[in-house]
Scaffold this motif. Structure first.
Motif, short mmCIF file in Angstrom:
data_model
loop_
_atom_site.label_atom_id
_atom_site.label_comp_id
_atom_site.label_asym_id
_atom_site.label_seq_id
_atom_site.Cartn_x
_atom_site.Cartn_y
_atom_site.Cartn_z
N THR A 22 43.86 32.50 32.39
CA THR A 22 42.84 31.48 32.61
C THR A 22 43.40 30.32 33.42
O THR A 22 42.77 29.83 34.36
CB THR A 22 42.32 30.95 31.25
OG1 THR A 22 41.82 32.05 30.50
CG2 THR A 22 41.21 29.92 31.45
N GLU A 25 43.73 31.43 36.93
CA GLU A 25 42.41 31.52 37.56
C GLU A 25 41.89 30.14 37.93
O GLU A 25 41.25 29.96 38.97
CB GLU A 25 41.43 32.24 36.60
CG GLU A 25 40.11 32.58 37.25
CD GLU A 25 39.18 33.33 36.31
OE1 GLU A 25 39.39 33.28 35.07
OE2 GLU A 25 38.23 33.96 36.82
N PHE A 111 37.35 38.89 36.45
CA PHE A 111 37.42 37.67 37.26
C PHE A 111 36.10 37.50 37.99
O PHE A 111 35.59 38.45 38.58
CB PHE A 111 38.52 37.79 38.33
CG PHE A 111 39.88 37.31 37.90
CD1 PHE A 111 40.55 37.91 36.87
CD2 PHE A 111 40.48 36.26 38.58
CE1 PHE A 111 41.82 37.47 36.49
CE2 PHE A 111 41.74 35.81 38.21
CZ PHE A 111 42.41 36.41 37.17
N VAL A 124 44.10 36.04 42.18
CA VAL A 124 44.36 37.42 41.79
C VAL A 124 45.81 37.82 42.09
O VAL A 124 46.42 38.58 41.35
CB VAL A 124 43.35 38.37 42.50
CG1 VAL A 124 43.81 39.81 42.44
CG2 VAL A 124 41.98 38.22 41.87
N ALA A 127 47.88 36.37 39.36
CA ALA A 127 47.48 37.02 38.11
C ALA A 127 48.11 38.40 38.01
O ALA A 127 48.65 38.79 36.96
CB ALA A 127 45.96 37.11 38.02
#
Ligand code: B12
Ligand SMILES: Nc1nc2c(ncn2[C@@H]2O[C@H](COP(=O)(O)OP(=O)(O)OP(=O)(O)O)[C@@H](O)[C@H]2O)c(=O)[nH]1
Ligand SMILES: [Mg+2]
Lengths: 290, 148
Positions: A22, A25, A111, A124, A127
């Protein structure tokens, strides 16, 4: 704080990994703050792209069960579009991925594209690296499946798999030229349906004249035909040699878009453009120098 | 807000859950839909991995009295005490206090207007920003009542 979250995530705490993702993101942590070095593109981060409904999520589910039964840990990032008007998003890829819900060696994260250029959020990349560092051997990235995101995925993944399905018509395939040239593998899914072999033959013949045509596989996520072969080939898939320039171009465009949209004055700039006679081209000519 | 919408148990009525998922998306939220027939354990795992702020449960088959409190209990055990749990479907009025006691903050029946659900979500956002309890394991006796 973020560093210790990473340590907890590495030690196998799912909630810490989820919280860290999170933060990634939302742009609250960076590669530097996590002290992660840039990952070598070793083929372990695989983009799965293709038009809506061709079976990307179902194929991913088949791969998850095949790979995890071989002892691998696999993570998935499933990207879905955000509404440009409200910012809301409906993230539904998990519905097709039963392993997401109880297989301990699987981690699926949805996402929202959040209006990032090209429908592929830049977060991404980090991540996926975080997931790799937390012991996931393979990271699959499912794209929005339409528009630019099909190509933008090359800027976040080591390898690109383009999924096609029968009954989608020749024109559609012609439009796909851009991503066909970049794909490291093409999968014709739904081989249980009529027309799949012809679709595969069409694709193979249209690639015949190109250098280094990618492998074309037939699969069925429904009856599992071709899945073992797909799972094996993906583990050793090579990057298409002559696609380097095109990949570099997409990476540059992505970095450029992100730099532009993360300018501190961007909201003011957009308001100005929306409410005035000045064209975007004029603004670029006047304000961007390189 | 990241909101998971889930259908626990064998109940096959998914129209309401889908309508609610779409309405919350249109209100600007990121909504993760689980699909039909999930166990409480699977739902908790989804909330955990997706790092959701809220969980909406839908049941029309009458199994809510067992399934909803079970999900709440597992969430607390998993450490997700700050997640707001709410629900809807066919849930008789006299069975709701049991659900509120297990930590749920709102129940919406048939015919609920979409704006009311998003008012509830907004109320949760404003309460949690002022550190008032909204989570399933945070205690307090606040539950949503319409027109608040
Ligand atoms: C359509 C329907 C079906 C369809 C379902 C289609 C589908 N894919 O959803 C079909 C025909 C398949 C069906 C089958 C059955 N049904 Co039926 N069905 C209905 C019916 C007529 C309408 C439900 C509906 O879709 N409403 C429209 C949606 C939009 O409304 P909603 O779901 O209530 O959701 C709203 C609110 O409740 C709330 N909400 C709901 N969920 C959530 C979640 C959150 C987080 C939030 C915030 C809000 C919220 O917001 C929504 C919008 O306002 C109801 C009766 C009724 N009037 O409710 C019976 C009803 C639910 N069914 C019933 C029964 C018994 C069955 C069957 C067992 C019948 C049978 N004997 O075969 C089967 C079982 C199916 C199964 N596997 O579970 C009973 C349940 C009785 C009970 N609870 O004790 C009902 C109540 C009919 C009755 N009066 O007897 N059914
Ligand atoms: N007959 C058949 N149907 C399939 C196969 N794979 C997937 N499907 C069906 O195709 C539909 C779409 O599958 P998904 O996996 O959700 O497709 P997707 O590409 O992920 O779709 P988006 O995420 O919306 O872009 C579903 O109804 C699946 O059941 C297959 O091999 N054969
Ligand atoms: Mg999908």
């Amino acid at each position: 704080m973020p560093k210790s979250l990473l340590e907890q995530a590495i030690s196998g705490n799912r909630r810490s990994l989820a919280k860290l993702l999170t933060a990634v993101e939302n742009g609250e942590v960076s590669r530097d703050s996590l002290k992660l070095s840039t990952r070598v593109a070793d083929g372990s981060v695989i983009g799965v792209t293709g038009a809506p409904g061709v079976g990307k999520s179902c194929l991913i589910e088949r791969l998850l069960s095949t790979w995890t039964s071989n002892g691998l840990k696999v993570a998935v990032i499933a990207v879905d579009p955000s509404s440009p008007l409200t910012g809301g998003a409906l993230l539904g890829d998990r519905v097709r991925m039963e392993s997401a819900d109880d297989n301990p060696n699987v981690f699926v994260r949805s996402f929202a594209a959040r209006n990032q250029p090209g429908g592929m959020p830049n977060a991404v990349v980090l991540a996926a690296d975080v997931m790799r560092n937390c012991g996931y051997d393979i990271v699959l990235i499912e794209t929005v499946g339409s528009g630019q995101s099909e190509i933008r995925v090359v800027s976040v993944a080591d390898r690109i798999v383009l999924v096609e399905a029968p009954l989608r018509g020749d024109e559609v395939q012609a439009e796909k030229a851009g991503v066909m040239e970049l794909a490291d593998m093409i999968v014709v899914n739904k081989s249980d349906l009529d027309g799949s072999e012809r679709a595969a033959a069409n694709i193979i013949s249209s690639l015949e004249l190109t250098n280094n045509p990618p492998p074309v596989l037939l699969t069925s996520a429904k009856n599992s035909a071709g899945i073992d072969d797909l799972a094996t080939q993906l583990r050793t898939l090579r990057a298409k040699p002559d696609a380097e320039l095109a990949r570099a171009r997409e990476r540059l465009l992505t970095a450029w878009d992100n730099a532009l949209l993360s300018r501190e004055d961007i909201d003011g700039v957009l308001d100005g453009l929306a409410g005035s006679e000045n064209s975007a081209q004029e603004w670029v000519d006047k304000n961007l120098r390189w | 807000m990241r909101i998971v919408i889930a259908k626990p148990g064998l109940d096959g009525h998914d129209r309401g859950a889908k309508v609610v998922a779409r309405a919350l998306r249109d209100a600007g939220h990121e909504v993760i839909y689980t699909g039909l027939r999930r166990t409480p354990e699977q739902i908790v795992r989804t909330v955990l991995d997706e790092d959701a702020d809220m969980l909406g449960l839908s049941s029309l088959s009458g199994a809510h009295a067992f399934l909803f409190p079970r999900v709440c209990q597992l969430l607390v055990e998993a450490g997700c005490t700050d997640v707001t749990v709410f629900g809807g479907g066919i849930i008789p009025l006299d069975e709701r206090s049991l659900l509120f006691d297990s930590g749920m903050r709102a129940i919406f029946g048939p015919g609920t207007k979409m704006h009311e659900m998003s008012e509830f979500v907004d109320a949760v956002i404003s309460r949690s920003s002022s550190n008032q309890p909204v989570g399933v394991g945070e205690g307090g006796d606040w539950v949503w009542s319409s027109g608040e």
